[in-house]
Design a protein around this motif. Sequence first.
Motif, mmCIF file in Angstrom:
data_model
loop_
_atom_site.group_PDB
_atom_site.id
_atom_site.type_symbol
_atom_site.label_atom_id
_atom_site.label_comp_id
_atom_site.label_asym_id
_atom_site.label_seq_id
_atom_site.Cartn_x
_atom_site.Cartn_y
_atom_site.Cartn_z
ATOM 1 N N ALA A 52 -18.689 -40.700 36.885
ATOM 2 C CA ALA A 52 -18.279 -41.173 35.565
ATOM 3 C C ALA A 52 -19.350 -40.866 34.530
ATOM 4 N N HIS A 53 -20.606 -40.969 34.911
ATOM 5 C CA HIS A 53 -21.696 -40.697 33.983
ATOM 6 C C HIS A 53 -21.727 -39.229 33.582
ATOM 7 N N SER A 54 -21.539 -38.334 34.512
ATOM 8 C CA SER A 54 -21.565 -36.911 34.196
ATOM 9 C C SER A 54 -20.345 -36.496 33.384
ATOM 10 N N ALA A 55 -19.207 -37.117 33.608
ATOM 11 C CA ALA A 55 -18.004 -36.792 32.851
ATOM 12 C C ALA A 55 -18.110 -37.290 31.421
ATOM 13 N N ALA A 56 -18.789 -38.389 31.188
ATOM 14 C CA ALA A 56 -18.925 -38.927 29.843
ATOM 15 C C ALA A 56 -19.819 -38.053 28.986
ATOM 16 N N GLY A 57 -20.712 -37.309 29.574
ATOM 17 C CA GLY A 57 -21.622 -36.472 28.819
ATOM 18 C C GLY A 57 -21.059 -35.115 28.464
ATOM 19 N N SER A 58 -19.937 -34.745 29.037
ATOM 20 C CA SER A 58 -19.383 -33.430 28.736
ATOM 21 C C SER A 58 -18.817 -33.426 27.327
ATOM 22 N N SER A 59 -18.923 -32.275 26.678
ATOM 23 C CA SER A 59 -18.484 -32.168 25.298
ATOM 24 C C SER A 59 -17.617 -30.932 25.142
ATOM 25 N N LEU A 60 -16.730 -30.976 24.179
ATOM 26 C CA LEU A 60 -15.880 -29.833 23.917
ATOM 27 C C LEU A 60 -16.451 -28.951 22.817
ATOM 28 N N GLU A 61 -17.612 -29.313 22.283
ATOM 29 C CA GLU A 61 -18.241 -28.514 21.242
ATOM 30 C C GLU A 61 -18.792 -27.222 21.825
#
Length: 65
Positions: free
Chosen positions: A15-24
């Motif tokens: 969950a922590h790694s998924a929250a840091g992903s960005s679409l920018e």
Amino acid sequence: MRILYLLFPLLLLLAHSAAGSSLEPRDKKQCERENGYCGFLNCKFPFVIKGKCSRFFYCCKNLWG
């Protein structure tokens, strides 16, 4: 029940790694693929900063789409 104490930290890590992903956009190729360009420190008027190409270059995309 013994495996639950190992499963819970694994779920938190995912969950922590998924929250840091960005679409920018994060590099020049990705910026250009999304119909943007890399501008030095700022963007001209109809464009706004939507990500980074490199340290001093920002990905500029059209404000209207």
